[in-house]
Design a protein around this motif. Sequence first.
Motif, short mmCIF file in Angstrom:
data_model
loop_
_atom_site.label_atom_id
_atom_site.label_comp_id
_atom_site.label_asym_id
_atom_site.label_seq_id
_atom_site.Cartn_x
_atom_site.Cartn_y
_atom_site.Cartn_z
N LYS A 65 0.83 -1.21 0.00
CA LYS A 65 0.00 0.00 0.00
C LYS A 65 0.86 1.25 0.00
O LYS A 65 0.54 2.24 -0.66
CB LYS A 65 -0.94 -0.01 1.21
N GLU A 66 1.97 1.22 0.74
CA GLU A 66 2.91 2.35 0.72
C GLU A 66 3.45 2.57 -0.68
O GLU A 66 3.54 3.70 -1.17
CB GLU A 66 4.06 2.10 1.69
N MET A 67 3.78 1.48 -1.34
CA MET A 67 4.35 1.55 -2.68
C MET A 67 3.37 2.17 -3.67
O MET A 67 3.73 3.02 -4.48
CB MET A 67 4.73 0.13 -3.12
N LEU A 76 9.42 2.04 -4.17
CA LEU A 76 9.90 0.75 -4.69
C LEU A 76 11.39 0.59 -4.43
O LEU A 76 11.84 -0.45 -3.92
CB LEU A 76 9.61 0.63 -6.18
N ILE A 77 12.16 1.62 -4.76
CA ILE A 77 13.61 1.56 -4.54
C ILE A 77 13.91 1.43 -3.05
O ILE A 77 14.77 0.66 -2.64
CB ILE A 77 14.29 2.80 -5.15
N GLY A 78 13.16 2.19 -2.24
CA GLY A 78 13.36 2.12 -0.80
C GLY A 78 13.08 0.74 -0.25
O GLY A 78 13.83 0.22 0.59
N ALA A 79 12.00 0.13 -0.71
CA ALA A 79 11.65 -1.22 -0.24
C ALA A 79 12.71 -2.23 -0.64
O ALA A 79 13.11 -3.10 0.15
CB ALA A 79 10.29 -1.63 -0.78
N ASN A 80 13.18 -2.13 -1.87
CA ASN A 80 14.19 -3.08 -2.34
C ASN A 80 15.50 -2.91 -1.60
O ASN A 80 16.12 -3.89 -1.18
CB ASN A 80 14.39 -2.92 -3.85
N ARG A 81 15.92 -1.67 -1.42
CA ARG A 81 17.17 -1.43 -0.69
C ARG A 81 17.01 -1.78 0.78
O ARG A 81 17.94 -2.31 1.42
CB ARG A 81 17.62 0.02 -0.86
N GLY A 82 15.83 -1.50 1.34
CA GLY A 82 15.58 -1.84 2.74
C GLY A 82 15.61 -3.33 2.98
O GLY A 82 16.20 -3.81 3.96
N TYR A 226 15.46 -7.85 -12.16
CA TYR A 226 14.33 -8.25 -13.00
C TYR A 226 13.03 -7.63 -12.49
O TYR A 226 12.13 -7.31 -13.27
CB TYR A 226 14.23 -9.78 -13.05
N THR A 227 12.94 -7.44 -11.18
CA THR A 227 11.77 -6.74 -10.64
C THR A 227 11.71 -5.32 -11.16
O THR A 227 10.63 -4.82 -11.52
CB THR A 227 11.81 -6.75 -9.10
N PHE A 228 12.84 -4.65 -11.21
CA PHE A 228 12.85 -3.28 -11.74
C PHE A 228 12.43 -3.25 -13.21
O PHE A 228 11.71 -2.34 -13.64
CB PHE A 228 14.23 -2.65 -11.56
N GLU A 229 12.86 -4.23 -13.98
CA GLU A 229 12.43 -4.29 -15.38
C GLU A 229 10.92 -4.44 -15.48
O GLU A 229 10.27 -3.79 -16.32
CB GLU A 229 13.13 -5.46 -16.08
N LEU A 230 10.35 -5.30 -14.64
CA LEU A 230 8.90 -5.48 -14.65
C LEU A 230 8.18 -4.20 -14.25
O LEU A 230 7.10 -3.89 -14.77
CB LEU A 230 8.51 -6.62 -13.71
N ASN A 231 8.76 -3.46 -13.35
CA ASN A 231 8.17 -2.18 -12.96
C ASN A 231 8.24 -1.16 -14.09
O ASN A 231 7.27 -0.46 -14.36
CB ASN A 231 8.87 -1.63 -11.71
#
Length: 251
Positions: A65-67, A76-82, A226-231
């Motif tokens: 929901k935050e995303m 998205l970047i924050g969640a992935n880096r976190g 690959y997640t970033f590509e999908l985004n």
Amino acid sequence: MPITTSTIEPGVVAVTVDFPPVNALPSAAWFALGDAILAAGADPTTHVVILRAEGRGFNAGVDIKEMQATEGFDALIGANRGCAHAFGAVYDCAVPVIVAVNGFCVGGGVGLVGNADVVVASDDAVFGLPEVDRGALGAATHLARLVPQHLMRTLYFTAQNVTAQQLEHFGSVYRVVPREGLLDAALGVARLIAAKDTRVIRAAKEAINGIDPVDVKTSYRLEQGYTFELNLAGVSDEHRDAFVSTGKARA
């Protein structure tokens, strides 16, 4: 506070997650969790860390929901880096990390558990990666540390769960106990470790990481690419929007 640290008994430190309703963590909480784990291990009086959670389940992954409520890709970047920070903290913690898993452990929860040193679980615990149902990838690296290769692929592609009892059969969960006995089970292992010379145990943790056949940080970052590509292709937004609006996977 969603992340707290407490000394249960000499040498045994608990890092507890409590983020209602389901312990789905926003980006900042993933960073705070990683910092808490690393800080606990850096304290020379700490011999072992227990990572546990309050509430309905151990961890429900990232806060989707935050995303979806954030413009652009910062969330998205924050969640992935976190997540990468928290997963890495479990792995890099200077002392062994025991995870005590209650109820559901999905998405990011599997990332934490897969990088832990010892896993104990309640008899109602289930583990899974619903990533493909959210238009994302990630934590196959960590699921592969819990189940055999072909089962990992099956679970990953189908987004099905695996039970604590099954993981105990594979040897990746040390003990399965009733939920009310979970902390005691974790403490039982923690006391055995805490009684050892912490200088030797800290060296052992570093040595075991050094001979690990999988570079968990690099392989997880590859998955995230690959997640970033999908985004960027817009695929992930479709799936996350469907989940936020209906609570279910997109058909």
